[in-house]
Motif scaffolding. Sequence first.
Motif, PDB file in Angstrom:
ATOM      1  N   GLY A 170       0.827  -1.183   0.000  1.00 28.85           N
ATOM      2  CA  GLY A 170       0.000   0.000   0.000  1.00 28.85           C
ATOM      3  C   GLY A 170       0.870   1.244   0.000  1.00 28.85           C
ATOM      4  O   GLY A 170       2.085   1.177   0.199  1.00 28.85           O
ATOM      5  N   ALA A 171       0.253   2.405  -0.205  1.00 27.47           N
ATOM      6  CA  ALA A 171       1.005   3.658  -0.298  1.00 27.47           C
ATOM      7  C   ALA A 171       1.314   4.199   1.096  1.00 27.47           C
ATOM      8  O   ALA A 171       0.862   5.274   1.490  1.00 27.47           O
ATOM      9  CB  ALA A 171       0.209   4.680  -1.100  1.00 27.47           C
ATOM     10  N   SER A 172       2.101   3.445   1.851  1.00 29.90           N
ATOM     11  CA  SER A 172       2.438   3.828   3.219  1.00 29.90           C
ATOM     12  C   SER A 172       3.660   4.733   3.278  1.00 29.90           C
ATOM     13  O   SER A 172       3.874   5.429   4.272  1.00 29.90           O
ATOM     14  CB  SER A 172       2.695   2.583   4.064  1.00 29.90           C
ATOM     15  OG  SER A 172       3.845   1.887   3.584  1.00 29.90           O
ATOM     16  N   GLY A 173       4.491   4.696   2.232  1.00 32.99           N
ATOM     17  CA  GLY A 173       5.738   5.439   2.247  1.00 32.99           C
ATOM     18  C   GLY A 173       6.799   4.765   3.087  1.00 32.99           C
ATOM     19  O   GLY A 173       7.806   5.382   3.443  1.00 32.99           O
ATOM     20  N   SER A 174       6.604   3.483   3.426  1.00 36.72           N
ATOM     21  CA  SER A 174       7.539   2.766   4.286  1.00 36.72           C
ATOM     22  C   SER A 174       7.579   1.293   3.902  1.00 36.72           C
ATOM     23  O   SER A 174       6.566   0.709   3.508  1.00 36.72           O
ATOM     24  CB  SER A 174       7.117   2.901   5.745  1.00 36.72           C
ATOM     25  OG  SER A 174       7.857   2.048   6.574  1.00 36.72           O
ATOM     26  N   SER A 175       8.742   0.684   4.066  1.00 36.98           N
ATOM     27  CA  SER A 175       8.879  -0.756   3.830  1.00 36.98           C
ATOM     28  C   SER A 175       8.750  -1.545   5.125  1.00 36.98           C
ATOM     29  O   SER A 175       8.858  -2.774   5.122  1.00 36.98           O
ATOM     30  CB  SER A 175      10.238  -1.058   3.183  1.00 36.98           C
ATOM     31  OG  SER A 175      11.298  -0.670   4.051  1.00 36.98           O
ATOM     32  N   THR A 176       8.520  -0.862   6.249  1.00 36.37           N
ATOM     33  CA  THR A 176       8.444  -1.532   7.548  1.00 36.37           C
ATOM     34  C   THR A 176       7.036  -1.600   8.122  1.00 36.37           C
ATOM     35  O   THR A 176       6.782  -2.391   9.034  1.00 36.37           O
ATOM     36  CB  THR A 176       9.345  -0.822   8.579  1.00 36.37           C
ATOM     37  OG1 THR A 176       8.907   0.534   8.731  1.00 36.37           O
ATOM     38  CG2 THR A 176      10.800  -0.828   8.121  1.00 36.37           C
ATOM     39  N   GLY A 177       6.114  -0.779   7.627  1.00 37.80           N
ATOM     40  CA  GLY A 177       4.769  -0.788   8.176  1.00 37.80           C
ATOM     41  C   GLY A 177       3.747  -0.164   7.249  1.00 37.80           C
ATOM     42  O   GLY A 177       4.086   0.609   6.349  1.00 37.80           O
ATOM     43  N   PHE A 235      -3.698  -5.103   0.479  1.00 40.45           N
ATOM     44  CA  PHE A 235      -2.678  -4.146   0.067  1.00 40.45           C
ATOM     45  C   PHE A 235      -1.866  -4.735  -1.088  1.00 40.45           C
ATOM     46  O   PHE A 235      -1.643  -5.940  -1.142  1.00 40.45           O
ATOM     47  CB  PHE A 235      -1.704  -3.847   1.214  1.00 40.45           C
ATOM     48  CG  PHE A 235      -2.348  -3.411   2.499  1.00 40.45           C
ATOM     49  CD1 PHE A 235      -2.362  -2.079   2.875  1.00 40.45           C
ATOM     50  CD2 PHE A 235      -2.920  -4.342   3.363  1.00 40.45           C
ATOM     51  CE1 PHE A 235      -2.928  -1.667   4.069  1.00 40.45           C
ATOM     52  CE2 PHE A 235      -3.496  -3.949   4.570  1.00 40.45           C
ATOM     53  CZ  PHE A 235      -3.500  -2.611   4.914  1.00 40.45           C
ATOM     54  N   LYS A 236      -1.379  -3.857  -1.970  1.00 38.46           N
ATOM     55  CA  LYS A 236      -0.540  -4.275  -3.087  1.00 38.46           C
ATOM     56  C   LYS A 236       0.841  -3.628  -3.004  1.00 38.46           C
ATOM     57  O   LYS A 236       0.974  -2.488  -2.534  1.00 38.46           O
ATOM     58  CB  LYS A 236      -1.190  -3.883  -4.422  1.00 38.46           C
ATOM     59  CG  LYS A 236      -2.507  -4.573  -4.717  1.00 38.46           C
ATOM     60  CD  LYS A 236      -2.315  -6.034  -5.072  1.00 38.46           C
ATOM     61  CE  LYS A 236      -3.627  -6.655  -5.546  1.00 38.46           C
ATOM     62  NZ  LYS A 236      -3.458  -8.075  -5.928  1.00 38.46           N
ATOM     63  N   THR A 239       5.183  -4.162  -7.216  1.00 34.75           N
ATOM     64  CA  THR A 239       5.316  -5.258  -8.179  1.00 34.75           C
ATOM     65  C   THR A 239       4.052  -6.108  -8.268  1.00 34.75           C
ATOM     66  O   THR A 239       4.037  -7.119  -8.967  1.00 34.75           O
ATOM     67  CB  THR A 239       6.504  -6.156  -7.818  1.00 34.75           C
ATOM     68  OG1 THR A 239       6.305  -6.709  -6.510  1.00 34.75           O
ATOM     69  CG2 THR A 239       7.808  -5.375  -7.857  1.00 34.75           C
ATOM     70  N   GLY A 240       3.004  -5.713  -7.541  1.00 38.38           N
ATOM     71  CA  GLY A 240       1.739  -6.434  -7.641  1.00 38.38           C
ATOM     72  C   GLY A 240       1.541  -7.542  -6.630  1.00 38.38           C
ATOM     73  O   GLY A 240       0.518  -8.232  -6.662  1.00 38.38           O
ATOM     74  N   LEU A 241       2.494  -7.748  -5.702  1.00 39.33           N
ATOM     75  CA  LEU A 241       2.301  -8.732  -4.647  1.00 39.33           C
ATOM     76  C   LEU A 241       1.238  -8.224  -3.675  1.00 39.33           C
ATOM     77  O   LEU A 241       1.029  -7.019  -3.539  1.00 39.33           O
ATOM     78  CB  LEU A 241       3.607  -8.989  -3.906  1.00 39.33           C
ATOM     79  CG  LEU A 241       4.772  -9.537  -4.731  1.00 39.33           C
ATOM     80  CD1 LEU A 241       6.033  -9.627  -3.875  1.00 39.33           C
ATOM     81  CD2 LEU A 241       4.417 -10.899  -5.321  1.00 39.33           C
ATOM     82  N   SER A 242       0.576  -9.128  -2.977  1.00 39.68           N
ATOM     83  CA  SER A 242      -0.526  -8.722  -2.110  1.00 39.68           C
ATOM     84  C   SER A 242      -0.295  -9.109  -0.657  1.00 39.68           C
ATOM     85  O   SER A 242       0.406 -10.069  -0.346  1.00 39.68           O
ATOM     86  CB  SER A 242      -1.844  -9.332  -2.595  1.00 39.68           C
ATOM     87  OG  SER A 242      -1.851 -10.733  -2.402  1.00 39.68           O
ATOM     88  N   LEU A 243      -0.901  -8.329   0.223  1.00 41.68           N
ATOM     89  CA  LEU A 243      -0.997  -8.641   1.647  1.00 41.68           C
ATOM     90  C   LEU A 243      -2.461  -8.517   2.017  1.00 41.68           C
ATOM     91  O   LEU A 243      -3.095  -7.479   1.781  1.00 41.68           O
ATOM     92  CB  LEU A 243      -0.151  -7.683   2.485  1.00 41.68           C
ATOM     93  CG  LEU A 243      -0.108  -7.916   4.003  1.00 41.68           C
ATOM     94  CD1 LEU A 243       1.162  -7.306   4.598  1.00 41.68           C
ATOM     95  CD2 LEU A 243      -1.317  -7.317   4.725  1.00 41.68           C
ATOM     96  N   LYS A 244      -3.028  -9.573   2.600  1.00 41.85           N
ATOM     97  CA  LYS A 244      -4.427  -9.573   3.002  1.00 41.85           C
ATOM     98  C   LYS A 244      -4.500  -9.674   4.520  1.00 41.85           C
ATOM     99  O   LYS A 244      -4.026 -10.654   5.108  1.00 41.85           O
ATOM    100  CB  LYS A 244      -5.170 -10.735   2.351  1.00 41.85           C
ATOM    101  CG  LYS A 244      -5.163 -10.674   0.827  1.00 41.85           C
ATOM    102  CD  LYS A 244      -5.828 -11.894   0.201  1.00 41.85           C
ATOM    103  CE  LYS A 244      -5.777 -11.821  -1.318  1.00 41.85           C
ATOM    104  NZ  LYS A 244      -6.393 -13.021  -1.960  1.00 41.85           N
TER     105      LYS A 244
END
Length: 364
Positions: A170-177, A235-236, A239-244
Amino acid sequence: MKNKNGVPSWAIRTLPALLMGLLASGHGLAQSSAVVYGIMDAGVRSTSGMSPANVRSVGNASMINSGINTTSRLGYRGTEDLGGGLQALFFLESGLNINSGATSSSTKFFDRGAYTGLKGGFGTLTIGRQNTLLADAVSPVDPLATRFASLNSNVAISALSAHQLGTEYGASGSSTGSYRLDNSLKYAYGFGKTTARVMHAFGNQSDSNSKLSSTGVSIDYRGADWQGVLAYTEFKTVTGLSLKGYVSGVAVPVGAGSLKLTYSGHTANTTATAKTRNQVLGLGGTWPLTPQIDLVVGHYQVNRSRSAAADDGYNRTIAFLEYKLSKRSLVYLEADSTRWKKDYLGAGLDGRSTGLSLGMKHSF
């Protein structure tokens, strides 16, 4: 035509109407409100088997931390009455590290939220950087009521504040959360004691509508006898991977206190072939010991499974004893214990970590 003082007659006719309009405008402004608010929380903390950042580590550490009980922040919020039951609103909030005087984020000044919106009989629509529906759902049913965000498993894993996946979902601006998302639209509609919400965050990618996007739904019930929530968001990555992810929970009053139970988790595609799954069970609540003293206890069981890796996780208990100095100020004593399963976040380290904190919180 002019009068004897040289004032045009049209001005004489128009002036009273103009004055009435200005007075009406002033009355409208009187229906507006803007508030500056904040929370200042800091304490002395000592840990064993845990770093100053509350990560499993070797040895002991002592430090002064900000936001042990409640995250320190500075915010601005306001509304304007537009008439006919319609209101305009805004919200701006920055996380603070008051032990150093720095903002919590080095890249986003209003990291905790920045949005505007409209509220009326149709519901509430907001646009900007906002909490996800998972974060909204955790808040009312978390055993600790989201205290100690950096150690709270529901905040970190259920609501994805620190998912430890190393990728921006998602557009969180972070790779940690992914606790909050940029470029988002959120709509809420209440009927009786129930509120339904939908949220979509745009990825703002030039070549795709789905990359870094997210979509979620939630429903919560807030009655006198009990409260319940259920939320789901997908969330995407770029690269199109998802988190549900999902959050479910209930809160029931017990005497003057409350008992809370949550069951939450997520499944994330970390590569085209690998997955990580986290499940969190939370139980606890708040019990007033005296009119001035509250005991708040939360226990969390975290189970993690990953492709081509052994299952692991941890069990964590966090307790707060709070003494209220006034409606806005309190002092607290906090204690926590974590029992690690296998090599979660550190191979070959001690199987148990503990912490003890003494601090003060003031709200304004």
